[in-house]
Design a protein around this motif. Sequence first.
Motif, PDB file in Angstrom:
ATOM      1  N   ASP A  87      44.152  34.713  48.878  1.00  0.00           N
ATOM      2  CA  ASP A  87      44.939  34.999  50.316  1.00  0.00           C
ATOM      3  C   ASP A  87      45.583  33.540  50.148  1.00  0.00           C
ATOM      4  OD1 ASP A  87      43.703  37.272  50.433  1.00  0.00           O
ATOM      5  OD2 ASP A  87      42.350  36.434  51.857  1.00  0.00           O
ATOM      6  N   ALA A  88      44.912  31.918  50.340  1.00  0.00           N
ATOM      7  CA  ALA A  88      45.940  31.191  50.480  1.00  0.00           C
ATOM      8  C   ALA A  88      47.411  30.824  49.788  1.00  0.00           C
ATOM      9  CB  ALA A  88      44.704  29.966  50.326  1.00  0.00           C
ATOM     10  N   ILE A  89      46.826  31.495  47.986  1.00  0.00           N
ATOM     11  CA  ILE A  89      48.018  31.015  47.018  1.00  0.00           C
ATOM     12  C   ILE A  89      49.312  32.357  47.627  1.00  0.00           C
ATOM     13  CG2 ILE A  89      48.845  31.686  44.646  1.00  0.00           C
ATOM     14  CD1 ILE A  89      45.268  30.949  43.844  1.00  0.00           C
ATOM     15  N   ARG A  90      48.655  33.744  47.402  1.00  0.00           N
ATOM     16  CA  ARG A  90      49.944  34.403  48.471  1.00  0.00           C
ATOM     17  C   ARG A  90      49.785  34.269  49.596  1.00  0.00           C
ATOM     18  NH1 ARG A  90      46.126  39.206  45.967  1.00  0.00           N
ATOM     19  NH2 ARG A  90      45.250  38.406  48.861  1.00  0.00           N
ATOM     20  N   SER A  91      50.084  33.159  50.674  1.00  0.00           N
ATOM     21  CA  SER A  91      49.998  33.156  51.900  1.00  0.00           C
ATOM     22  C   SER A  91      51.952  31.620  51.698  1.00  0.00           C
ATOM     23  CB  SER A  91      49.430  32.183  53.046  1.00  0.00           C
ATOM     24  OG  SER A  91      48.773  30.495  52.458  1.00  0.00           O
ATOM     25  N   LEU A  92      51.399  30.958  50.169  1.00  0.00           N
ATOM     26  CA  LEU A  92      52.341  30.475  50.400  1.00  0.00           C
ATOM     27  C   LEU A  92      53.329  30.662  49.251  1.00  0.00           C
ATOM     28  CD1 LEU A  92      50.015  27.140  50.059  1.00  0.00           C
ATOM     29  CD2 LEU A  92      51.515  27.329  52.068  1.00  0.00           C
ATOM     30  N   PRO A  93      54.580  29.851  48.846  1.00  0.00           N
ATOM     31  CA  PRO A  93      55.273  29.659  47.745  1.00  0.00           C
ATOM     32  C   PRO A  93      55.645  28.586  46.832  1.00  0.00           C
ATOM     33  CG  PRO A  93      56.380  28.176  50.019  1.00  0.00           C
ATOM     34  CD  PRO A  93      55.588  29.241  50.124  1.00  0.00           C
ATOM     35  N   LYS A  94      55.637  29.671  45.698  1.00  0.00           N
ATOM     36  CA  LYS A  94      54.995  29.448  44.610  1.00  0.00           C
ATOM     37  C   LYS A  94      55.554  27.481  44.323  1.00  0.00           C
ATOM     38  CE  LYS A  94      58.455  30.675  41.814  1.00  0.00           C
ATOM     39  NZ  LYS A  94      58.696  31.893  40.485  1.00  0.00           N
ATOM     40  N   GLU A  95      56.616  27.406  44.884  1.00  0.00           N
ATOM     41  CA  GLU A  95      56.426  25.867  44.783  1.00  0.00           C
ATOM     42  C   GLU A  95      55.875  25.121  45.332  1.00  0.00           C
ATOM     43  OE1 GLU A  95      59.546  27.490  47.522  1.00  0.00           O
ATOM     44  OE2 GLU A  95      58.868  28.154  45.758  1.00  0.00           O
ATOM     45  N   ALA A  96      55.278  25.922  46.716  1.00  0.00           N
ATOM     46  CA  ALA A  96      54.126  24.252  46.966  1.00  0.00           C
ATOM     47  C   ALA A  96      52.555  24.540  46.784  1.00  0.00           C
ATOM     48  CB  ALA A  96      54.189  25.213  48.800  1.00  0.00           C
ATOM     49  N   LEU A  97      52.226  25.563  45.446  1.00  0.00           N
ATOM     50  CA  LEU A  97      51.366  24.980  44.741  1.00  0.00           C
ATOM     51  C   LEU A  97      50.832  23.880  43.885  1.00  0.00           C
ATOM     52  CD1 LEU A  97      51.131  29.464  44.386  1.00  0.00           C
ATOM     53  CD2 LEU A  97      49.965  27.998  46.226  1.00  0.00           C
ATOM     54  N   TYR A  98      49.595  23.751  43.816  1.00  0.00           N
ATOM     55  CA  TYR A  98      49.503  22.765  42.169  1.00  0.00           C
ATOM     56  C   TYR A  98      48.302  22.807  41.969  1.00  0.00           C
ATOM     57  CZ  TYR A  98      50.761  18.586  39.884  1.00  0.00           C
ATOM     58  OH  TYR A  98      50.903  17.945  38.878  1.00  0.00           O
ATOM     59  N   LEU A  99      48.484  22.685  40.612  1.00  0.00           N
ATOM     60  CA  LEU A  99      47.093  22.942  40.010  1.00  0.00           C
ATOM     61  C   LEU A  99      46.350  21.801  39.030  1.00  0.00           C
ATOM     62  CD1 LEU A  99      45.074  24.932  38.648  1.00  0.00           C
ATOM     63  CD2 LEU A  99      45.999  25.516  37.325  1.00  0.00           C
ATOM     64  N   TYR A 100      45.459  21.059  39.153  1.00  0.00           N
ATOM     65  CA  TYR A 100      45.391  19.779  38.385  1.00  0.00           C
ATOM     66  C   TYR A 100      43.901  20.223  37.783  1.00  0.00           C
ATOM     67  CZ  TYR A 100      44.979  14.711  38.010  1.00  0.00           C
ATOM     68  OH  TYR A 100      44.727  13.413  37.074  1.00  0.00           O
ATOM     69  N   LEU A 101      44.381  19.854  36.142  1.00  0.00           N
ATOM     70  CA  LEU A 101      43.505  20.170  35.076  1.00  0.00           C
ATOM     71  C   LEU A 101      42.606  18.873  34.862  1.00  0.00           C
ATOM     72  CD1 LEU A 101      45.242  22.967  33.704  1.00  0.00           C
ATOM     73  CD2 LEU A 101      43.119  22.990  36.277  1.00  0.00           C
ATOM     74  N   LYS A 485      42.091  38.585  39.753  1.00  0.00           N
ATOM     75  CA  LYS A 485      42.740  39.649  39.882  1.00  0.00           C
ATOM     76  C   LYS A 485      42.378  39.826  41.102  1.00  0.00           C
ATOM     77  CE  LYS A 485      38.590  43.802  39.775  1.00  0.00           C
ATOM     78  NZ  LYS A 485      37.280  44.311  39.031  1.00  0.00           N
ATOM     79  N   ALA A 486      42.338  39.136  41.170  1.00  0.00           N
ATOM     80  CA  ALA A 486      41.931  39.348  43.428  1.00  0.00           C
ATOM     81  C   ALA A 486      43.626  38.871  43.839  1.00  0.00           C
ATOM     82  CB  ALA A 486      41.260  37.823  44.364  1.00  0.00           C
ATOM     83  N   LEU A 487      44.201  38.049  43.328  1.00  0.00           N
ATOM     84  CA  LEU A 487      45.971  38.588  43.174  1.00  0.00           C
ATOM     85  C   LEU A 487      46.478  39.852  42.567  1.00  0.00           C
ATOM     86  CD1 LEU A 487      46.188  34.662  41.904  1.00  0.00           C
ATOM     87  CD2 LEU A 487      46.701  35.903  44.781  1.00  0.00           C
ATOM     88  N   GLY A 488      45.520  39.987  42.060  1.00  0.00           N
ATOM     89  CA  GLY A 488      46.029  41.810  41.638  1.00  0.00           C
ATOM     90  C   GLY A 488      46.664  42.106  39.719  1.00  0.00           C
ATOM     91  N   PHE A 489      46.661  41.026  39.765  1.00  0.00           N
ATOM     92  CA  PHE A 489      46.903  40.652  38.241  1.00  0.00           C
ATOM     93  C   PHE A 489      46.264  41.149  37.083  1.00  0.00           C
ATOM     94  CE2 PHE A 489      48.634  35.526  39.588  1.00  0.00           C
ATOM     95  CZ  PHE A 489      49.739  36.586  40.036  1.00  0.00           C
ATOM     96  N   GLU A 490      47.463  42.565  36.044  1.00  0.00           N
ATOM     97  CA  GLU A 490      47.073  42.493  35.330  1.00  0.00           C
ATOM     98  C   GLU A 490      46.814  41.727  34.030  1.00  0.00           C
ATOM     99  OE1 GLU A 490      48.606  46.649  34.298  1.00  0.00           O
ATOM    100  OE2 GLU A 490      47.847  47.706  36.438  1.00  0.00           O
ATOM    101  N   GLY A 491      46.015  41.881  33.122  1.00  0.00           N
ATOM    102  CA  GLY A 491      46.363  41.239  31.633  1.00  0.00           C
ATOM    103  C   GLY A 491      45.066  39.784  31.823  1.00  0.00           C
ATOM    104  N   PHE A 492      43.909  40.224  32.251  1.00  0.00           N
ATOM    105  CA  PHE A 492      42.975  39.597  32.738  1.00  0.00           C
ATOM    106  C   PHE A 492      42.109  40.063  32.635  1.00  0.00           C
ATOM    107  CE2 PHE A 492      46.456  36.521  34.225  1.00  0.00           C
ATOM    108  CZ  PHE A 492      46.193  35.123  33.593  1.00  0.00           C
ATOM    109  N   ASP A 493      42.098  41.064  31.928  1.00  0.00           N
ATOM    110  CA  ASP A 493      40.415  41.754  31.479  1.00  0.00           C
ATOM    111  C   ASP A 493      39.702  41.301  30.243  1.00  0.00           C
ATOM    112  OD1 ASP A 493      40.553  43.388  33.536  1.00  0.00           O
ATOM    113  OD2 ASP A 493      42.452  44.428  32.696  1.00  0.00           O
ATOM    114  N   TYR A 494      39.704  39.885  30.326  1.00  0.00           N
ATOM    115  CA  TYR A 494      38.669  39.886  29.296  1.00  0.00           C
ATOM    116  C   TYR A 494      37.274  39.576  28.830  1.00  0.00           C
ATOM    117  CZ  TYR A 494      42.761  36.726  28.181  1.00  0.00           C
ATOM    118  OH  TYR A 494      44.795  36.455  28.192  1.00  0.00           O
ATOM    119  N   PRO A 495      36.344  40.696  27.839  1.00  0.00           N
ATOM    120  CA  PRO A 495      35.148  40.589  28.260  1.00  0.00           C
ATOM    121  C   PRO A 495      34.140  39.593  27.858  1.00  0.00           C
ATOM    122  CG  PRO A 495      35.616  41.632  26.102  1.00  0.00           C
ATOM    123  CD  PRO A 495      37.114  41.142  27.170  1.00  0.00           C
TER     124      PRO A 495
END
Length: 675
Positions: A87-101, A485-495
């Motif tokens: 919900d937090a990711i969805r609530s913001l424009p994508k340019e307001a998101l940041y991922l630090y690995l 999956k919670a974001l509704g994206f397909e393509g992450f069905d890795y067993p």
Amino acid sequence: MNSDTAVSTGCPFCGTGCALSVSCIPKGYKVKGDADNPSTQGDLCFKPIQMATALDTGRLQTPLYRRDKNDPFTPIGWDEAIIILADAIRSLPKEALYLYLSGQLLSEESYLFTKLFKGYIGTNNVDANSRLCMASAVVAHKMAFGSDGPVGNYRDIDDADVILISGSNPAWAHPVIFRRILARKKAHPQTLILTIDPICTETAEKSDHWIALNSGSDTMLYNALFAELYRRGSCDTDFIHRATEGFELTLAEAKNTPFDEAIAACGVSPENARILLDAFGSDKKIVGLWCQGLNQAEDGVMRNLGFINLFLATGRLNATKGLPLSLTGQPNAMGGREAGYLSNALPGYRDVRNTQDRITCESHWKLSEGKILPQPGITITDAIDQIHAGEIRLLWVACTNPLLTLPDLNRTRSALENPDLFLVVQDCVLSETVQLANLVLPTHAWGEKEGSMTNSERFIKRVRPFKSPIEGAKSDTEIILLTAKALGFEGFDYPDIQSVYDDYKQLSAHRLCDQSDQKYTTLSYQWGGERLYQDERFATPSHKAQFHPVVSTAPKIELEHFVLLTGRTKKQWHTMTRTGLVPELLKSEEKPYLLMNAAEAEALGIQEGESVLLSNELDALQLDVRFGLLAPRHVFAPFGYPQVPVNSLIAVKNDPFSFQSALKSAYVSISRLSK
């Protein structure tokens, strides 16, 4: 796991990438080196041996949440935690998101994060703590050879005539590699070990020659050697004409400062300069190793290129005459770079700025063309600025502790404390960064998850679990997949992890880091072979290696200030979130310290063991003094101690090409404490 079953896995610490064999014993786990692994051949240091005694100590076991950072954490369930994050990711424009690995994530985890953010969410605001340690080496490799990727391998040490170590202390930071160096010296006493460093480190002490230099003068030293080698007729003109471009312009720049003047400005003695010239002017095999002393600088890329230029100029890019070999800081910084986790990168050493690279990834991920943005994301220090400016409003940190590792920690802390920032921290222990989070996602740790890692010599090995996961935590992979999956994206069905690797490896096909023909179940592979570019065909547009002019710099030593060098200690790892829990690893390293030249300390009336105030315009810290041997007006303090966060004294000054921060050149004052 059965008590008589040994599990082959990999070490979670430095980029040496030691292969391990772990067995259950009545009182825990027995860790040995895996002698069947061709990369590290059964050797290992004491950190993974001791780490196995504290795998369950201090672990996070349930998601934690608070809307307001001033409130106490509330334990929540995993379903709720994932919903909150999505919900937090969805609530913001994508340019307001940041991922630090982190370079401690496994390749499959970095790949999934890259796919999720750069592909499906559609933002390149992704960076990793490799920005703090390896970014300058990455850019230099790309500029000189056309691609990231260290040229040589550890076996080159085994028949080297000269081992040149510049800006690295492998006796502490890469101990297994250093033992290999000493083994070569023992077997072949004529081998010359040379260490260029402002500090007389343990590596320097065990070398044949410690070549002291003033911090920041690396490029001037390399240029001086380059020009003098040419004057002496010691350059390999056949190789230069056959396989390189840019030599004349590079030589012209190197000639700008007369040799004697340049050497004096570097603080290098004429005798030590002669030793370096004689080595490069010979036919001896030279293996050049370097790490953070060259990378963590405002001119880090230029330092890397200046070092590489010496090897190109003398035709040292082969098994006979030697080569440069960059040492990787973290266990999987190489794998993360291959998986595309830096702000400009895509899997398979691709770049978001390259149209075909974007199309290839979009097609593989079954995304519409144009989904991946062509502009690189911002780097982590710029993200801190954008948090202050209110532009970045969600920061998701995975497997790293920026509150102790970034520069200007007071500004970093104020950014992470910003009430308008939703801070998500995914980690296995209660780090300093976790304590500032809104949402905490507890993860599996080393020994509990599986995947693959790539070490400093491009060798990929499997990492396997040897214990049951701690109750309540989830693997990094599962957290990513649940969020997608919670974001509704397909393509992450890795067993399973194998399916992730099989997907990822396809994007390495026909790339320099190609591993597309490897099987996950038997993965033990050095991509690129023993040495890259053995046919002298490089990854540049012209297929020739590139010389680059390097601007000489040699900062003047200020008598009213000291140059502060930082690094880690021998037994501890980064910010001590895991190794700091192991009593055996804390012995003699319980407290941070300030290393000074005895004469300089005594001139200030400071005795060994006395507490002093180390300060500049950013902060002031109290440290106990130890005496050592350093270049004039230089001091050293380890960065990983939370009670004395040395990086609070480091201003944000980044290399203009790699955007890596200068963590080893702050000016500080030292004063006695009032009694």
